[in-house]
Scaffold this active site. Structure first.
Site, PDB file in Angstrom:
ATOM      1  N   LYS A  47       0.325   0.876  12.158  1.00 54.81           N
ATOM      2  CA  LYS A  47      -0.267  -0.168  11.357  1.00 54.81           C
ATOM      3  C   LYS A  47       0.364  -0.251   9.980  1.00 54.81           C
ATOM      4  O   LYS A  47       0.237  -1.240   9.262  1.00 54.81           O
ATOM      5  CB  LYS A  47      -1.771   0.119  11.180  1.00 54.81           C
ATOM      6  CG  LYS A  47      -2.518   0.279  12.472  1.00 54.81           C
ATOM      7  CD  LYS A  47      -3.954   0.785  12.195  1.00 54.81           C
ATOM      8  CE  LYS A  47      -4.568   1.290  13.479  1.00 54.81           C
ATOM      9  NZ  LYS A  47      -5.764   2.111  13.239  1.00 54.81           N
ATOM     10  N   GLY A  48       1.025   0.834   9.579  1.00 55.73           N
ATOM     11  CA  GLY A  48       1.438   0.992   8.184  1.00 55.73           C
ATOM     12  C   GLY A  48       2.303  -0.114   7.609  1.00 55.73           C
ATOM     13  O   GLY A  48       2.263  -0.372   6.414  1.00 55.73           O
ATOM     14  N   GLU A 103       9.475  -0.568   8.795  1.00 57.86           N
ATOM     15  CA  GLU A 103       8.597   0.605   8.823  1.00 57.86           C
ATOM     16  C   GLU A 103       8.093   0.893   7.415  1.00 57.86           C
ATOM     17  O   GLU A 103       8.752   0.551   6.420  1.00 57.86           O
ATOM     18  CB  GLU A 103       9.398   1.784   9.423  1.00 57.86           C
ATOM     19  CG  GLU A 103       8.759   3.139   9.400  1.00 57.86           C
ATOM     20  CD  GLU A 103       7.463   3.280  10.198  1.00 57.86           C
ATOM     21  OE1 GLU A 103       6.567   2.433  10.016  1.00 57.86           O
ATOM     22  OE2 GLU A 103       7.337   4.262  10.952  1.00 57.86           O
ATOM     23  N   ASP A 104       6.935   1.515   7.323  1.00 59.96           N
ATOM     24  CA  ASP A 104       6.369   1.807   6.000  1.00 59.96           C
ATOM     25  C   ASP A 104       7.104   2.928   5.284  1.00 59.96           C
ATOM     26  O   ASP A 104       7.486   2.804   4.136  1.00 59.96           O
ATOM     27  CB  ASP A 104       4.857   2.104   6.111  1.00 59.96           C
ATOM     28  CG  ASP A 104       4.515   3.190   7.141  1.00 59.96           C
ATOM     29  OD1 ASP A 104       5.428   3.761   7.772  1.00 59.96           O
ATOM     30  OD2 ASP A 104       3.311   3.456   7.321  1.00 59.96           O
ATOM     31  N   ASP A 107       9.670   9.914   6.674  1.00 60.51           N
ATOM     32  CA  ASP A 107       9.284  11.223   6.147  1.00 60.51           C
ATOM     33  C   ASP A 107      10.177  12.271   6.831  1.00 60.51           C
ATOM     34  O   ASP A 107      11.304  12.485   6.416  1.00 60.51           O
ATOM     35  CB  ASP A 107       7.780  11.376   6.433  1.00 60.51           C
ATOM     36  CG  ASP A 107       7.151  12.612   5.845  1.00 60.51           C
ATOM     37  OD1 ASP A 107       7.595  13.065   4.789  1.00 60.51           O
ATOM     38  OD2 ASP A 107       6.185  13.132   6.435  1.00 60.51           O
ATOM     39  N   LYS A 135      11.122   9.638   1.899  1.00 59.22           N
ATOM     40  CA  LYS A 135      10.953  10.970   1.291  1.00 59.22           C
ATOM     41  C   LYS A 135      12.068  11.870   1.820  1.00 59.22           C
ATOM     42  O   LYS A 135      11.857  12.643   2.763  1.00 59.22           O
ATOM     43  CB  LYS A 135       9.592  11.555   1.704  1.00 59.22           C
ATOM     44  CG  LYS A 135       8.405  10.918   1.021  1.00 59.22           C
ATOM     45  CD  LYS A 135       7.147  11.757   1.177  1.00 59.22           C
ATOM     46  CE  LYS A 135       6.341  11.338   2.362  1.00 59.22           C
ATOM     47  NZ  LYS A 135       4.988  11.937   2.414  1.00 59.22           N
ATOM     48  N   PHE A 156       2.038  12.920  -0.728  1.00 60.78           N
ATOM     49  CA  PHE A 156       1.390  12.143   0.319  1.00 60.78           C
ATOM     50  C   PHE A 156       0.845  10.882  -0.326  1.00 60.78           C
ATOM     51  O   PHE A 156      -0.015  10.938  -1.192  1.00 60.78           O
ATOM     52  CB  PHE A 156       0.281  12.913   1.036  1.00 60.78           C
ATOM     53  CG  PHE A 156      -0.144  12.208   2.286  1.00 60.78           C
ATOM     54  CD1 PHE A 156       0.597  12.336   3.449  1.00 60.78           C
ATOM     55  CD2 PHE A 156      -1.238  11.363   2.280  1.00 60.78           C
ATOM     56  CE1 PHE A 156       0.254  11.634   4.594  1.00 60.78           C
ATOM     57  CE2 PHE A 156      -1.599  10.652   3.429  1.00 60.78           C
ATOM     58  CZ  PHE A 156      -0.851  10.802   4.587  1.00 60.78           C
ATOM     59  N   VAL A 157       1.377   9.746   0.078  1.00 60.12           N
ATOM     60  CA  VAL A 157       1.034   8.489  -0.584  1.00 60.12           C
ATOM     61  C   VAL A 157       0.147   7.616   0.305  1.00 60.12           C
ATOM     62  O   VAL A 157       0.200   7.710   1.529  1.00 60.12           O
ATOM     63  CB  VAL A 157       2.304   7.710  -0.995  1.00 60.12           C
ATOM     64  CG1 VAL A 157       3.042   8.444  -2.096  1.00 60.12           C
ATOM     65  CG2 VAL A 157       3.216   7.452   0.198  1.00 60.12           C
ATOM     66  N   ASP A 163      -2.069   4.906   5.050  1.00 56.67           N
ATOM     67  CA  ASP A 163      -3.437   5.425   5.098  1.00 56.67           C
ATOM     68  C   ASP A 163      -3.512   6.928   4.929  1.00 56.67           C
ATOM     69  O   ASP A 163      -2.538   7.656   5.120  1.00 56.67           O
ATOM     70  CB  ASP A 163      -4.061   5.085   6.451  1.00 56.67           C
ATOM     71  CG  ASP A 163      -3.496   5.961   7.576  1.00 56.67           C
ATOM     72  OD1 ASP A 163      -2.263   6.000   7.731  1.00 56.67           O
ATOM     73  OD2 ASP A 163      -4.276   6.628   8.279  1.00 56.67           O
ATOM     74  N   ARG A 169      -5.599   1.633   3.196  1.00 52.33           N
ATOM     75  CA  ARG A 169      -4.515   0.704   3.538  1.00 52.33           C
ATOM     76  C   ARG A 169      -4.576  -0.573   2.708  1.00 52.33           C
ATOM     77  O   ARG A 169      -3.575  -1.246   2.515  1.00 52.33           O
ATOM     78  CB  ARG A 169      -4.598   0.303   5.023  1.00 52.33           C
ATOM     79  CG  ARG A 169      -4.343   1.449   5.991  1.00 52.33           C
ATOM     80  CD  ARG A 169      -4.127   0.885   7.398  1.00 52.33           C
ATOM     81  NE  ARG A 169      -4.240   1.901   8.434  1.00 52.33           N
ATOM     82  CZ  ARG A 169      -3.227   2.669   8.840  1.00 52.33           C
ATOM     83  NH1 ARG A 169      -2.042   2.550   8.284  1.00 52.33           N
ATOM     84  NH2 ARG A 169      -3.400   3.554   9.798  1.00 52.33           N
TER      85      ARG A 169
HETATM   86  P1  IMP Z   1       7.881  10.843  10.180  1.00 51.57           P
HETATM   87  O1  IMP Z   1       7.925  10.771  11.668  1.00 51.57           O
HETATM   88  O2  IMP Z   1       7.554  12.240   9.710  1.00 51.57           O
HETATM   89  O3  IMP Z   1       9.097  10.292   9.484  1.00 51.57           O
HETATM   90  O4  IMP Z   1       6.609  10.061   9.712  1.00 51.57           O
HETATM   91  C1  IMP Z   1       6.547   8.712   9.713  1.00 51.57           C
HETATM   92  C2  IMP Z   1       5.112   8.236   9.790  1.00 51.57           C
HETATM   93  O5  IMP Z   1       4.194   9.177   9.224  1.00 51.57           O
HETATM   94  C3  IMP Z   1       4.963   6.987   8.960  1.00 51.57           C
HETATM   95  O6  IMP Z   1       5.115   5.856   9.767  1.00 51.57           O
HETATM   96  C4  IMP Z   1       3.569   7.116   8.414  1.00 51.57           C
HETATM   97  O7  IMP Z   1       2.656   6.540   9.304  1.00 51.57           O
HETATM   98  C5  IMP Z   1       3.277   8.587   8.354  1.00 51.57           C
HETATM   99  N1  IMP Z   1       3.472   9.130   7.000  1.00 51.57           N
HETATM  100  C6  IMP Z   1       4.482   9.918   6.557  1.00 51.57           C
HETATM  101  N2  IMP Z   1       4.335  10.208   5.271  1.00 51.57           N
HETATM  102  C7  IMP Z   1       3.220   9.571   4.855  1.00 51.57           C
HETATM  103  C8  IMP Z   1       2.546   9.472   3.588  1.00 51.57           C
HETATM  104  O8  IMP Z   1       2.938  10.020   2.541  1.00 51.57           O
HETATM  105  N3  IMP Z   1       1.417   8.722   3.581  1.00 51.57           N
HETATM  106  C9  IMP Z   1       0.931   8.084   4.680  1.00 51.57           C
HETATM  107  N4  IMP Z   1       1.532   8.152   5.882  1.00 51.57           N
HETATM  108  C10 IMP Z   1       2.663   8.891   5.962  1.00 51.57           C
HETATM  109 MG    MG Z   2       3.014   4.834  10.332  1.00 48.83          MG
END
Ligand code: IMP
Ligand code: MG
Length: 186
Positions: A47-48, A103-104, A107, A135, A156-157, A163, A169
């Site tokens: 949803k992000g 994508e939002d 990470d 990040k 963590f944002v 969310d 959100r």
């Molecule tokens: P990744 O797979 O670790 O890169 O994480 C990506 C997903 O984790 C994103 O699409 C977000 O939904 C969630 N996410 C990662 N970091 C944050 C954050 O700081 N705040 C909120 N959601 C996050």
């Molecule tokens: Mg997400």
């Protein structure tokens, strides 16, 4: 810094105006990378990314089409499980199309590398990725992201689509939850 009673534990990292200005630049950059008559298909990850997509396409002065996919990579908390599960697939195929994943945040990179792999298997003509936030210090896998809105520290944002336990959100800005008053998970 908080401007609503219920987000009193948040500090503002990126204001609504900073986000708006950066998205206008990103929209120009992305739209300018494709010819005016070329197809441009944006795939937003729910949803992000829903607000990011909405604001991005409203400042793109060219035809675009959109689709949505939902994945779940986290439980309710803030830790990556390392597992990515598809919750909703796209409505339309991608063969021969110019596709941009919207994508939002990137990470660890696990979610995006999974998404890129499954979307690439659908034979798009081109596949690029736009992320509002990155990040880099948290990266576990090397993943290509052609368009990045803001590079941020390891916070963590929340807000602007992002969310914590499905909350926040709807904040118009991006904030960091501060202090010991992080709300308990429901
Ligand atoms: P990744 O797979 O670790 O890169 O994480 C990506 C997903 O984790 C994103 O699409 C977000 O939904 C969630 N996410 C990662 N970091 C944050 C954050 O700081 N705040 C909120 N959601 C996050
Ligand atoms: Mg997400």
């Amino acid at each position: 810094m908080a401007d609503r009673a219920w987000d009193a534990t948040l500090s503002v990292l990126l204001t609504a105006e900073q986000i708006r200005a950066r998205i206008a630049e990103l929209a120009r950059e992305i739209a300018g990378a494709y010819g005016p008559d070329e197809d441009l298909h944006l795939v937003a990850i729910l949803k992000g990314a829903f607000l990011f997509l909405g604001d991005l396409i409203r400042v793109m002065d060219r035809p675009v089409t959109i689709d949505f996919m939902a994945v779940s990579s986290y439980g309710k908390g803030t830790r990556s499980s390392g597992e990515v599960r598809m919750v909703k697939d796209l409505d339309a195929g991608l063969e021969g199309r110019n596709v941009v994943i919207v994508e939002d945040i990137v990470d660890t990179g696990l979610t995006l590398s999974y998404l890129q792999e499954i979307l690439r298997a659908r034979s798009p003509k081109t596949l690029r990725t736009a992320c509002l936030l990155s990040k880099p210090s948290r990266r576990k896998v090397d993943v290509a992201v052609e368009y990045i809105g803001f590079t941020i520290e390891d916070h963590f944002v929340v807000g602007y689509g992002l969310d914590y336990a499905e909350r926040y959100r709807n904040l118009p800005y991006i904030g960091v939850i501060t202090g010991d008053r992080r709300p308990p998970l429901p």
